[in-house]
Structure formats: structure tokens, C-alpha cells
Design a protein around this motif. Structure first.
Motif, PDB file in Angstrom:
ATOM      1  N   ARG A  45     -48.491  32.609 -55.975  1.00  0.00           N
ATOM      2  CA  ARG A  45     -48.704  31.160 -55.919  1.00  0.00           C
ATOM      3  C   ARG A  45     -47.897  30.442 -56.993  1.00  0.00           C
ATOM      4  NH1 ARG A  45     -51.702  28.178 -58.761  1.00  0.00           N
ATOM      5  NH2 ARG A  45     -53.009  29.860 -59.514  1.00  0.00           N
ATOM      6  N   ILE A  46     -47.880  30.979 -58.203  1.00  0.00           N
ATOM      7  CA  ILE A  46     -47.134  30.340 -59.298  1.00  0.00           C
ATOM      8  C   ILE A  46     -45.639  30.387 -59.007  1.00  0.00           C
ATOM      9  CG2 ILE A  46     -46.543  30.499 -61.748  1.00  0.00           C
ATOM     10  CD1 ILE A  46     -49.434  31.498 -62.209  1.00  0.00           C
ATOM     11  N   VAL A  47     -45.152  31.518 -58.527  1.00  0.00           N
ATOM     12  CA  VAL A  47     -43.728  31.605 -58.173  1.00  0.00           C
ATOM     13  C   VAL A  47     -43.405  30.608 -57.066  1.00  0.00           C
ATOM     14  CG1 VAL A  47     -41.940  33.084 -57.169  1.00  0.00           C
ATOM     15  CG2 VAL A  47     -43.422  33.976 -58.964  1.00  0.00           C
ATOM     16  N   GLY A  48     -44.275  30.515 -56.063  1.00  0.00           N
ATOM     17  CA  GLY A  48     -44.048  29.571 -54.965  1.00  0.00           C
ATOM     18  C   GLY A  48     -44.051  28.125 -55.424  1.00  0.00           C
ATOM     19  N   ASP A  49     -45.007  27.766 -56.280  1.00  0.00           N
ATOM     20  CA  ASP A  49     -45.067  26.396 -56.802  1.00  0.00           C
ATOM     21  C   ASP A  49     -43.817  26.057 -57.603  1.00  0.00           C
ATOM     22  OD1 ASP A  49     -47.559  26.148 -55.648  1.00  0.00           O
ATOM     23  OD2 ASP A  49     -48.669  26.362 -57.534  1.00  0.00           O
ATOM     24  N   THR A  50     -43.387  26.992 -58.424  1.00  0.00           N
ATOM     25  CA  THR A  50     -42.190  26.757 -59.249  1.00  0.00           C
ATOM     26  C   THR A  50     -40.951  26.665 -58.369  1.00  0.00           C
ATOM     27  OG1 THR A  50     -43.262  28.025 -61.004  1.00  0.00           O
ATOM     28  CG2 THR A  50     -40.923  27.572 -61.269  1.00  0.00           C
ATOM     29  N   ALA A  51     -40.864  27.526 -57.361  1.00  0.00           N
ATOM     30  CA  ALA A  51     -39.715  27.492 -56.453  1.00  0.00           C
ATOM     31  C   ALA A  51     -39.679  26.175 -55.681  1.00  0.00           C
ATOM     32  CB  ALA A  51     -39.784  28.681 -55.491  1.00  0.00           C
ATOM     33  N   HIS A  52     -40.829  25.701 -55.204  1.00  0.00           N
ATOM     34  CA  HIS A  52     -40.876  24.403 -54.513  1.00  0.00           C
ATOM     35  C   HIS A  52     -40.404  23.279 -55.430  1.00  0.00           C
ATOM     36  CE1 HIS A  52     -42.554  24.801 -50.497  1.00  0.00           C
ATOM     37  NE2 HIS A  52     -43.321  25.783 -50.952  1.00  0.00           N
ATOM     38  N   TYR A  53     -40.843  23.304 -56.673  1.00  0.00           N
ATOM     39  CA  TYR A  53     -40.451  22.287 -57.635  1.00  0.00           C
ATOM     40  C   TYR A  53     -38.931  22.287 -57.827  1.00  0.00           C
ATOM     41  CZ  TYR A  53     -40.005  19.952 -62.170  1.00  0.00           C
ATOM     42  OH  TYR A  53     -39.620  19.128 -63.182  1.00  0.00           O
ATOM     43  N   LEU A  54     -38.347  23.478 -57.985  1.00  0.00           N
ATOM     44  CA  LEU A  54     -36.906  23.562 -58.208  1.00  0.00           C
ATOM     45  C   LEU A  54     -36.111  23.206 -56.955  1.00  0.00           C
ATOM     46  CD1 LEU A  54     -36.760  26.732 -60.457  1.00  0.00           C
ATOM     47  CD2 LEU A  54     -36.273  24.365 -61.119  1.00  0.00           C
ATOM     48  N   VAL A  55     -36.612  23.562 -55.788  1.00  0.00           N
ATOM     49  CA  VAL A  55     -35.924  23.215 -54.543  1.00  0.00           C
ATOM     50  C   VAL A  55     -35.916  21.701 -54.346  1.00  0.00           C
ATOM     51  CG1 VAL A  55     -36.107  23.358 -52.021  1.00  0.00           C
ATOM     52  CG2 VAL A  55     -36.239  25.427 -53.393  1.00  0.00           C
ATOM     53  N   GLN A  56     -36.985  21.029 -54.754  1.00  0.00           N
ATOM     54  CA  GLN A  56     -37.009  19.568 -54.661  1.00  0.00           C
ATOM     55  C   GLN A  56     -35.977  18.941 -55.594  1.00  0.00           C
ATOM     56  OE1 GLN A  56     -41.051  18.503 -55.502  1.00  0.00           O
ATOM     57  NE2 GLN A  56     -41.746  18.930 -53.420  1.00  0.00           N
ATOM     58  N   LEU A  57     -35.810  19.506 -56.790  1.00  0.00           N
ATOM     59  CA  LEU A  57     -34.856  18.954 -57.748  1.00  0.00           C
ATOM     60  C   LEU A  57     -33.411  19.284 -57.395  1.00  0.00           C
ATOM     61  CD1 LEU A  57     -36.586  19.655 -61.178  1.00  0.00           C
ATOM     62  CD2 LEU A  57     -36.395  17.477 -59.996  1.00  0.00           C
ATOM     63  N   TRP A  58     -33.163  20.483 -56.898  1.00  0.00           N
ATOM     64  CA  TRP A  58     -31.821  20.986 -56.635  1.00  0.00           C
ATOM     65  C   TRP A  58     -31.682  21.357 -55.155  1.00  0.00           C
ATOM     66  CZ3 TRP A  58     -28.295  20.683 -60.481  1.00  0.00           C
ATOM     67  CH2 TRP A  58     -28.791  20.487 -61.765  1.00  0.00           C
ATOM     68  N   SER A  59     -31.985  20.421 -54.285  1.00  0.00           N
ATOM     69  CA  SER A  59     -32.009  20.729 -52.853  1.00  0.00           C
ATOM     70  C   SER A  59     -30.640  21.161 -52.321  1.00  0.00           C
ATOM     71  CB  SER A  59     -32.543  19.544 -52.059  1.00  0.00           C
ATOM     72  OG  SER A  59     -31.761  18.395 -52.300  1.00  0.00           O
ATOM     73  N   ASP A  60     -29.557  20.546 -52.790  1.00  0.00           N
ATOM     74  CA  ASP A  60     -28.230  20.926 -52.296  1.00  0.00           C
ATOM     75  C   ASP A  60     -27.868  22.346 -52.708  1.00  0.00           C
ATOM     76  OD1 ASP A  60     -27.974  18.426 -51.191  1.00  0.00           O
ATOM     77  OD2 ASP A  60     -26.826  17.612 -52.889  1.00  0.00           O
ATOM     78  N   GLU A 120     -43.209  31.025 -64.833  1.00  0.00           N
ATOM     79  CA  GLU A 120     -42.309  29.912 -64.534  1.00  0.00           C
ATOM     80  C   GLU A 120     -40.961  30.104 -65.225  1.00  0.00           C
ATOM     81  OE1 GLU A 120     -44.397  26.391 -65.715  1.00  0.00           O
ATOM     82  OE2 GLU A 120     -45.506  26.264 -63.832  1.00  0.00           O
ATOM     83  N   THR A 121     -40.977  30.603 -66.446  1.00  0.00           N
ATOM     84  CA  THR A 121     -39.729  30.840 -67.173  1.00  0.00           C
ATOM     85  C   THR A 121     -38.861  31.855 -66.443  1.00  0.00           C
ATOM     86  OG1 THR A 121     -40.795  30.315 -69.270  1.00  0.00           O
ATOM     87  CG2 THR A 121     -38.755  31.589 -69.381  1.00  0.00           C
ATOM     88  N   ALA A 122     -39.472  32.904 -65.910  1.00  0.00           N
ATOM     89  CA  ALA A 122     -38.707  33.904 -65.159  1.00  0.00           C
ATOM     90  C   ALA A 122     -38.058  33.280 -63.931  1.00  0.00           C
ATOM     91  CB  ALA A 122     -39.616  35.067 -64.758  1.00  0.00           C
ATOM     92  N   VAL A 123     -38.791  32.420 -63.220  1.00  0.00           N
ATOM     93  CA  VAL A 123     -38.231  31.765 -62.037  1.00  0.00           C
ATOM     94  C   VAL A 123     -37.100  30.820 -62.441  1.00  0.00           C
ATOM     95  CG1 VAL A 123     -38.718  30.255 -60.071  1.00  0.00           C
ATOM     96  CG2 VAL A 123     -40.392  31.978 -60.752  1.00  0.00           C
ATOM     97  N   PHE A 124     -37.315  30.039 -63.495  1.00  0.00           N
ATOM     98  CA  PHE A 124     -36.267  29.122 -63.964  1.00  0.00           C
ATOM     99  C   PHE A 124     -35.009  29.901 -64.360  1.00  0.00           C
ATOM    100  CE2 PHE A 124     -39.194  25.733 -63.816  1.00  0.00           C
ATOM    101  CZ  PHE A 124     -38.549  24.550 -64.120  1.00  0.00           C
ATOM    102  N   ARG A 125     -35.175  30.990 -65.077  1.00  0.00           N
ATOM    103  CA  ARG A 125     -34.012  31.761 -65.520  1.00  0.00           C
ATOM    104  C   ARG A 125     -33.279  32.394 -64.346  1.00  0.00           C
ATOM    105  NH1 ARG A 125     -35.643  35.423 -70.442  1.00  0.00           N
ATOM    106  NH2 ARG A 125     -33.394  35.785 -70.444  1.00  0.00           N
ATOM    107  N   ALA A 126     -34.028  32.883 -63.349  1.00  0.00           N
ATOM    108  CA  ALA A 126     -33.401  33.482 -62.171  1.00  0.00           C
ATOM    109  C   ALA A 126     -32.633  32.433 -61.365  1.00  0.00           C
ATOM    110  CB  ALA A 126     -34.462  34.158 -61.300  1.00  0.00           C
ATOM    111  N   VAL A 127     -33.233  31.262 -61.178  1.00  0.00           N
ATOM    112  CA  VAL A 127     -32.551  30.194 -60.437  1.00  0.00           C
ATOM    113  C   VAL A 127     -31.341  29.697 -61.228  1.00  0.00           C
ATOM    114  CG1 VAL A 127     -32.791  27.823 -59.597  1.00  0.00           C
ATOM    115  CG2 VAL A 127     -34.562  29.507 -59.100  1.00  0.00           C
ATOM    116  N   GLY A 128     -31.472  29.603 -62.539  1.00  0.00           N
ATOM    117  CA  GLY A 128     -30.328  29.221 -63.366  1.00  0.00           C
ATOM    118  C   GLY A 128     -29.182  30.207 -63.216  1.00  0.00           C
TER     119      GLY A 128
END
Length: 146
Positions: A45-60, A120-128
């Protein structure tokens, strides 16, 4: 209230356990209470929430990216340090490994907020890593009040 579509797909964890040939386990809470939420479900759930947040910010940049949660890496050739995530640019896939990420928070003084921050930090770092950005640049307005 509208539910978010599932963005994170958990890798099969083999939920049905049959230890010592005794069959599956029954629910701890019984039939009258709501089932307990497991650590793995909370992590998903936390990974999904964080991923949704990042997809909204960086949709392209994150269009078509698949987020997965796995318990452990299955590669035979692992680096010296246990990876906490894997980024596959060719398949546009980010896999977060639950057990290595959770092991960071194994000290008793950590609470649920600290665990959430680590996930959340792990998800942010992976997406970065996926889109070649610094993790702090992914949501700069979020940290402006500090």
C-alpha cells in the motif's frame, strides 16, 4: 469515494502455507472480526501510494512504468550489497524488494512513521534512478517547509 486503480503488482509470495503437512492456517481474528493487515500488505500500500504520487507529478516521464513489489531479489549474480530495488529501463519497470527495505527499520525505536519514510525513500530513489533525476528534485515543493 473513488478508488485508485492498482499501480503496484506484488510478485507471487506463495501465501498458502502448509507447515509440516497440517494444511492452511486459519485467520487469527476469526470470522467475526476484520482480518489483520500484514506487513507485506502495508508495504504494498505504501509503495502504491508513493508511486501514485510520483506518477501524478511526473506523468510524462512515468507513463507506462510498472511498479512491482517482491520479497527478495532472485538474481543469481548479486552485488556485494543487497539491492533494495531494481530499475529496468528497457521494460519500464521498477521493483522494490520488501525484505531488504524492511531490514533497515529493524531497530525497536523505529515507529510506523519511520518505516513509512524508509519505504517512500526507496521508491523515490528508484524512480530518480529510472528518470535520471535526484530524488530530492522529484517533489521539491513537498520539502520546502523544512
Amino acid at each position: 469515494m473513488r478508488r485508485k486503480p492498482p499501480l503496484v503488482t506484488p510478485v507471487d509470495r506463495g501465501r498458502g502455507r502448509s507447515r509440516h503437512g497440517r494444511g492452511g492456517r486459519s485467520s487469527v481474528t476469526g470470522p467475526d472480526l476484520a482480518p489483520l493487515v500484514t506487513r507485506a500488505e502495508t508495504f504494498d500500500r505504501i509503495v502504491g501510494d508513493t508511486a501514485h504520487y510520483l506518477v501524478q507529478l511526473w506523468s510524462d516521464e512515468l507513463t507506462g512504468v510498472v511498479f512491482q513489489v517482491a520479497d527478495m531479489p532472485t538474481d543469481q549474480t548479486l552485488p556485494e550489497r543487497m539491492p533494495r530495488w531494481r530499475v529496468d529501463r528497457a521494460e519500464r519497470r521498477v521493483t522494490i524488494f520488501r525484505i531488504p527495505v524492511e531490514r533497515v527499520t529493524r531497530r525497536p525505536e523505529k515507529d510506523d512513521v519511520d518505516r513509512r519514510i524508509v519505504i517512500e525513500t526507496a521508491v523515490f530513489r528508484a524512480v530518480g534512478e529510472l528518470i535520471d533525476k535526484d530524488p530530492w528534485d522529484l517533489a521539491p515543493d513537498r520539502y520546502r517547509h523544512w
